[in-house]
Write a protein that holds these residues in place. Structure first.
Motif, PDB file in Angstrom:
ATOM      1  N   LEU A   1      60.183  38.095   9.673  1.00 59.58           N
ATOM      2  CA  LEU A   1      59.748  39.334  10.345  1.00 59.58           C
ATOM      3  C   LEU A   1      60.914  40.319  10.443  1.00 59.58           C
ATOM      4  N   ALA A   2      62.056  39.819  10.896  1.00 58.74           N
ATOM      5  CA  ALA A   2      63.229  40.675  11.071  1.00 58.74           C
ATOM      6  C   ALA A   2      63.648  41.273   9.730  1.00 58.74           C
TER       7      ALA A   2
ATOM      8  N   TRP B   1      53.950  29.201  17.539  1.00 59.74           N
ATOM      9  CA  TRP B   1      53.102  29.634  16.435  1.00 59.74           C
ATOM     10  C   TRP B   1      51.636  29.505  16.825  1.00 59.74           C
ATOM     11  N   PRO B   2      50.779  30.495  16.564  1.00 58.73           N
ATOM     12  CA  PRO B   2      51.135  31.792  16.005  1.00 58.73           C
ATOM     13  C   PRO B   2      51.857  32.657  17.021  1.00 58.73           C
TER      14      PRO B   2
ATOM     15  N   ARG C   1      49.622  41.136  10.861  1.00 58.82           N
ATOM     16  CA  ARG C   1      48.710  40.082  10.398  1.00 58.82           C
ATOM     17  C   ARG C   1      48.754  39.956   8.885  1.00 58.82           C
ATOM     18  N   GLU C   2      48.851  41.082   8.235  1.00 61.38           N
ATOM     19  CA  GLU C   2      48.920  41.049   6.788  1.00 61.38           C
ATOM     20  C   GLU C   2      50.186  40.317   6.329  1.00 61.38           C
ATOM     21  N   PHE C   3      51.251  40.536   7.049  1.00 59.50           N
ATOM     22  CA  PHE C   3      52.526  39.940   6.655  1.00 59.50           C
ATOM     23  C   PHE C   3      52.594  38.449   6.991  1.00 59.50           C
ATOM     24  N   LEU C   4      52.096  38.062   8.179  1.00 56.86           N
ATOM     25  CA  LEU C   4      52.260  36.676   8.630  1.00 56.86           C
ATOM     26  C   LEU C   4      51.013  35.818   8.444  1.00 56.86           C
ATOM     27  N   GLY C   5      49.880  36.453   8.187  1.00 53.05           N
ATOM     28  CA  GLY C   5      48.635  35.703   8.096  1.00 53.05           C
ATOM     29  C   GLY C   5      47.961  35.584   9.439  1.00 53.05           C
ATOM     30  N   GLU C   6      48.699  35.102  10.429  1.00 52.56           N
ATOM     31  CA  GLU C   6      48.092  34.890  11.743  1.00 52.56           C
ATOM     32  C   GLU C   6      48.979  35.482  12.835  1.00 52.56           C
ATOM     33  N   VAL C   7      48.379  36.255  13.707  1.00 51.45           N
ATOM     34  CA  VAL C   7      49.100  36.790  14.858  1.00 51.45           C
ATOM     35  C   VAL C   7      48.128  36.835  16.027  1.00 51.45           C
TER      36      VAL C   7
END
Ligand code: TXA
Ligand code: MG
Length: 357
Positions: free
Chosen positions: A91-92, A192-193, A208-214
């Motif tokens: 993320l960072a 997680w998430p 969400r697009e970047f991690l899949g789940e938020v």
């Protein structure tokens, strides 16, 4: 009383000597207000508990409200936090510098007053040349909340900071208006998430697009209402005037609300102001000619609305209106942060049963 000095800087290429003077204040344990891409921050050396104490004193901020630590590079994350999960590093690396704040386990070197006694600490790398230059010249991390008086409207210009903190802090770095206009998105990365605790400059869809789940904090029902983290008060970001916030995008509903409620306020002799979208401006101006109004921009461009929102709330207070009317523009991208702030700033939130997030 402290004399507050204002240092004017070019936002894109700040003068090194002026930055060095400001950094000397930070190193000497003083506080300095500075621009970030979101809002102005009131900074102090994050490793110096006494300096951090001055932030709370200047703002009138209660000690249970934790601060965000600002760093100058992604790899400095491990100086202030520990047990960093892989997804937080991703993320960072992806969103920094930028309006995303990660909550992680705190390194013991971070004084307890920075994180209000929590085992976690919030960290971000701001996307602003002045903020980054100040952090680097200070050779430290800078703890900074928004540079406004506690529970008021966050500052998006040096003049806003001065209006709140004149005589309470020694220095303001003036880099003009901030671009994003609302604070960073705060995301808890200790499990997680990860959980979004405060919507902000980075939209939920993007995360969400970047991690899949938020996940989103469970208080979230039509705007974040219940405190996720200490200091996330329901009453916050408030102008002096009473804010009437109509929480619907359905035109027939907000038209009816504006018409009825504004008429009622005018009949009681109140001075009324309205924050309008370019879509609403024609009919509202026709219906209520001569009323104080500020154009926020098109509802299709929430980024533009976010950029001017806080300045508009402050401007309405300057025009000495008694009440301010504004309506919802949805949840896409930064619009969710706009909704969250307006709910907290509001005197009255008008909800409708059809409303869903
Ligand atoms: O864009 C921003 O985030 C701006 C600029 C200056 O960087 N800063 C800002 O700070 O908005 P502030 O203090 O107004 O809001 C920080 C919020 C706190 O109210 C709290 O809700 C959350 O971040 N926070 C800080 N530390 C936390 C922690 N350890 N756990 C959970 N939430 C935390
Ligand atoms: Mg704040």
């Amino acid at each position: 009383m402290t004399v507050t000095e204002i240092i004017h800087l070019n936002a894109q290429s700040p003068d090194e000597d002026k930055i060095a003077r400001a950094a000397a204040f930070i190193c000497a344990g003083e506080v300095v207000a500075f621009p970030t891409e979101t809002v102005y921050g009131l900074g102090a050396n994050a490793f110096d508990a006494e300096a951090v104490e001055k932030i709370f004193a200047a703002k009138g901020r209660p000690a249970h409200d934790p601060l965000i630590v600002h760093i100058g590079a992604v790899d400095e994350l491990s100086l202030v936090t520990k047990d960093i999960p892989d997804f937080a590093v991703r993320l960072a690396s992806h969103f920094w510098p930028g309006p995303l704040t990660l909550v992680l386990k705190r390194q013991p070197v971070i004084p307890l007053n920075v994180s209000a006694g929590l085992e976690t600490v919030a960290v971000r790398m701001p996307n602003h040349p002045i903020a980054l230059a100040l952090i680097r010249a200070s050779q430290t991390a800078i703890a900074a909340p928004s540079a406004n008086l506690f529970s008021g409207v966050s500052p998006t210009s040096a003049q806003h900071v001065l209006a709140d903190l004149n005589g309470r802090i020694p220095m303001i770095l003036d880099g003009g208006r901030t671009l994003v206009g609302v604070e960073s998105t705060v995301i808890d990365c200790t499990s997680w998430p990860p959980v979004v605790l405060r919507p902000g400059g980075i939209g939920l869809e993007e995360l969400r697009e970047f991690l899949g789940e938020v996940a989103v904090h469970s208080g979230e029902k039509g705007g974040m209402q219940v405190s996720a983290s200490p200091g996330m008060l329901d009453k916050h970001y408030s102008p002096r005037a009473r804010l009437f916030y109509c929480l619907t995008e359905r035109e027939e509903l907000y038209r009816d609300y504006f018409q009825t409620e504004m008429t009622a306020q005018l009949r009681s002799g109140h001075k009324v102001g309205m924050l309008v979208t370019s879509e609403d401006q024609p009919w509202l101006s026709e219906l209520f000619p001569g009323i104080e109004q500020i154009l926020l921009g098109s509802e299709k461009e929430p980024q533009q609305i976010a950029a001017g929102l806080y300045a508009a709330l402050r401007e309405m207070d300057e025009r000495q209106v008694d009440c301010i009317f504004v309506r919802d523009i949805g949840t896409e991208g930064v619009a969710l942060a706009i909704r969250d702030r307006l709910i907290r700033a509001a005197y009255e939130v008008k909800r409708f049963s059809d409303h869903q997030l």
